[in-house]
Design a protein around this motif. Sequence first.
Motif, PDB file in Angstrom:
ATOM      1  N   TYR A  32       1.496 -70.382   1.705  1.00 26.11           N
ATOM      2  CA  TYR A  32       1.797 -69.459   0.609  1.00 26.11           C
ATOM      3  C   TYR A  32       0.532 -69.154  -0.156  1.00 26.11           C
ATOM      4  O   TYR A  32      -0.464 -69.878  -0.076  1.00 26.11           O
ATOM      5  CB  TYR A  32       2.885 -70.027  -0.307  1.00 26.11           C
ATOM      6  CG  TYR A  32       2.562 -71.361  -0.960  1.00 26.11           C
ATOM      7  CD1 TYR A  32       2.788 -72.553  -0.284  1.00 26.11           C
ATOM      8  CD2 TYR A  32       2.043 -71.408  -2.257  1.00 26.11           C
ATOM      9  CE1 TYR A  32       2.515 -73.778  -0.888  1.00 26.11           C
ATOM     10  CE2 TYR A  32       1.773 -72.622  -2.860  1.00 26.11           C
ATOM     11  CZ  TYR A  32       2.012 -73.806  -2.170  1.00 26.11           C
ATOM     12  OH  TYR A  32       1.729 -75.017  -2.769  1.00 26.11           O
ATOM     13  N   PHE A  94       5.664 -66.835  -1.849  1.00 27.63           N
ATOM     14  CA  PHE A  94       6.106 -67.431  -0.582  1.00 27.63           C
ATOM     15  C   PHE A  94       6.679 -66.291   0.261  1.00 27.63           C
ATOM     16  O   PHE A  94       7.684 -65.688  -0.110  1.00 27.63           O
ATOM     17  CB  PHE A  94       7.175 -68.490  -0.836  1.00 27.63           C
ATOM     18  CG  PHE A  94       6.725 -69.558  -1.806  1.00 27.63           C
ATOM     19  CD1 PHE A  94       6.154 -70.742  -1.342  1.00 27.63           C
ATOM     20  CD2 PHE A  94       6.859 -69.375  -3.185  1.00 27.63           C
ATOM     21  CE1 PHE A  94       5.735 -71.720  -2.244  1.00 27.63           C
ATOM     22  CE2 PHE A  94       6.436 -70.346  -4.082  1.00 27.63           C
ATOM     23  CZ  PHE A  94       5.873 -71.518  -3.616  1.00 27.63           C
ATOM     24  N   ASN A 104       8.943 -75.503   1.979  1.00 30.79           N
ATOM     25  CA  ASN A 104       7.910 -75.901   1.032  1.00 30.79           C
ATOM     26  C   ASN A 104       8.447 -76.992   0.120  1.00 30.79           C
ATOM     27  O   ASN A 104       9.618 -76.955  -0.282  1.00 30.79           O
ATOM     28  CB  ASN A 104       7.443 -74.717   0.174  1.00 30.79           C
ATOM     29  CG  ASN A 104       6.584 -73.752   0.955  1.00 30.79           C
ATOM     30  OD1 ASN A 104       7.017 -72.650   1.261  1.00 30.79           O
ATOM     31  ND2 ASN A 104       5.381 -74.184   1.337  1.00 30.79           N
TER      32      ASN A 104
END
Lengths: 351, 469
Positions: A32, A94, A104
């Motif tokens: 990300y 993201f 994540n």
Amino acid sequence: MRINNIPVRTWNRLKVNDVEVEVSLPKSLLEYTEVVPKEVDSIVGKGIGHLADISIRTGLGKEFDDLISDSNHKVSGYVISENTDVKKPLYQTFEIGDEKKALNILDYTVEENGNLTVIQTIKEKNDMPATYLMQNKLRVAKNATLTIVQVQMLSDKKTFLNDFGAHLCEGGSLNLIQIVLGGKESYYGLFTELEGPESKVEASVAYTMSGSSKLDMNYVANHHGKNTESNFNVSGVLKDRAYKLFKGTLDFHKGCSGANGAELENVLLIDDTITNKTVPLILCDEEDVSGAHGATIGKLREDLLLYMKSRGIDEKEAYRIMERAQIDAVANKIDDKKTREEITDYLDKIL
Amino acid sequence: MKEKTQVNDIDRSFYDFRNEDADAFKVDAGLTKDIVLEISKEKNDPDWMRELRLKCLDIYNSMEVPDWGPSLDALDIDNIFTYVRPNMRGMQNDWENVPKDIKETFDRLGIPQAERKSLAGVGAQYDSEIVYHSIRDEAASKGVIYTDIESALKTEYADMIKERFMKVLPPTEHKFAALHGAVWSGGSFVYVPKGVKVDFPLQSYFRLNAKGAGQFEHTMIIVEEGASVHFIEGCSAPKYNVANLHVGAVELWVGKNATLRYSTIESWSKNMYNLNSKRAVVEEGGKIEWVSGSFGSHISYLYPMSVLNGKGARAEFTSVTFAGEGQNLDTGTKIVHNAEDTFSYVNTRSISKSGGINTFRSSVVIGPDAHGSKSSTSCESLMVDSISRSDTIPAMDVRCADADVGHEAKIGRISDETIFYLMSRGLSETEARALIVRGFADNVSKELPLEYAVEMNNLITIEMKGSIG
């Protein structure tokens, strides 16, 4: 696995006690992008000091948390030192690409008297089917403040499991703002441990659900400290065959005298094919507290509709305006112009 | 140090007397096929009823104990006597023919006096059997039937009962509905013909005297189009050191534009497991009004349900629950809106003290055809001390856009602001607090006939000293 379990069960036939989902972890974490203010320390792991040792429960529940905890995936940690007021937000984006599964794991620690705002935007590069798992654990020290803004802009091909857990020390404050603008199946959880006296959590959620999309939410405020405060404000719009279940629990434990909790829900229903479920629990093991819940569920009020018609706005347009207003009311709480504009642009596209 | 308000526990001495165990007959403790067949034989069941009992037993054995309510671990069906016949044969219509000890029991509970003063009819059940039923001539002359189910099964109403028995409340509903179907005994049958308005209430009183026994009475009330009636049930038992069990079933039919008020004052002893089920089906323009005061029992599972099947049907549920030491009362209501323009209103109050646990549990479902329906729920809970507990667990399920659903819940102690307001109007602090606590249960007492409101107020003796909290 069964997730989003309510703390006290009710009749099984209502199908609200928990929800069954199939989940497996990807081999690697989703990369990300982020803009990290210089005062924020990015680390691997749960931070340092006494807060890092605290075990944090999460809203999606033990089975999901165990799956994440038992994996070997690294935790992305962020630490704000004592007396540090971070003026600029920590931006994180993201974006799900070709992965069928994405994950994540994030951990934020705001030390004593610290202040941080995190803005998470969840998007996709394509509308291929995928499942995205995200867990955020939040550690808020004495008199510290943490604001998390999370904007979800996924298509109706994505399943999103979004898990939050928070631990608040004396005078600590958590402000969670969530905008839910899509997703095929979205499972949102928040478990807040109001451990320290005078600690406070406020969660504001706005959603618009259409098509066959599904949103299942489980938010818990666990009051332990004296004079603690919780507020859950959830508002949204349901249309087509959309399904929404909001479970909100205010749990007042013995010793939390002076605590206050409130849950407020406002749901605008547009089509007869929707399903709207609400389960607002208040559990009370302490006499000197105040817990309240209020819900307004239904179509637009006749007087409001009449007023809008008198101003030349037809019924369809009136509903569109109100749908937008439900989102804007929460989005306007976001103290970041860029993010608000992004939400506006996305709403222009989908409404 | 602040002096706390003392809210007295329910004074149970009024109910806590017992007769010697002089029962004529009782089955062995436990639940087996032989016991069910023995009850069926004792009741002289028609074939269909015997078959239904056996089917219910199979369902009971196949179902799990609920995993969501108060623990039932201490309830062992193997120790429960499911049928106890008092020392008399057959239901009596003349009070003088009731055996002396049973008559004295109901005399002490004030049943004959209430009949003379304010009732259109009265029924009295002692352990597993109805011992007395009567109905005033003016009601009987309008065609109102009020009798026990066994007697009604021998009349022109037999087919009506067969057609409806355990249809509104099927044995598959939950484990204890199935238990009821297997061993039911006693209860009342009420039939109010089209257009008949019964001016005075009917009352059934259920007394469980035998130690370790269960009571499984079945109540059926059919109110035809445009008719109205008020039915009151009361129940009590002496306290024993073993578990007693109450698993009654109430099935109600409210016809087009008919009204049924069903009031309950429940004062079971604190060794009682009260796992009662009640359900009403309401047709177009009909109205069911539940008025409920729950004061007794060790553990209660009680959620009267209203199924609004006809356009414009209405349900109102008004209750007060008082949980004291050793009590875990899980109560509430279920409402299903199946037709357009239906309306429901739920108004509940609960008081927890001395370690008592109150749970308000509810479910409101607005179905896809319930256009224009409205539902409003208000539940308030008062915690009187720091060792008690109070939970609210409501659920709402809306499947129709054109509906209006509101819900309000409040838990806590009396707010200082309210006290200050009343003090600003000239009341002392003590008077203000007394006023608020006394008024807390008014939602139910004001809905009862005067005699019953007084009885209910006698149940809660509230002494005000200083402050709550």
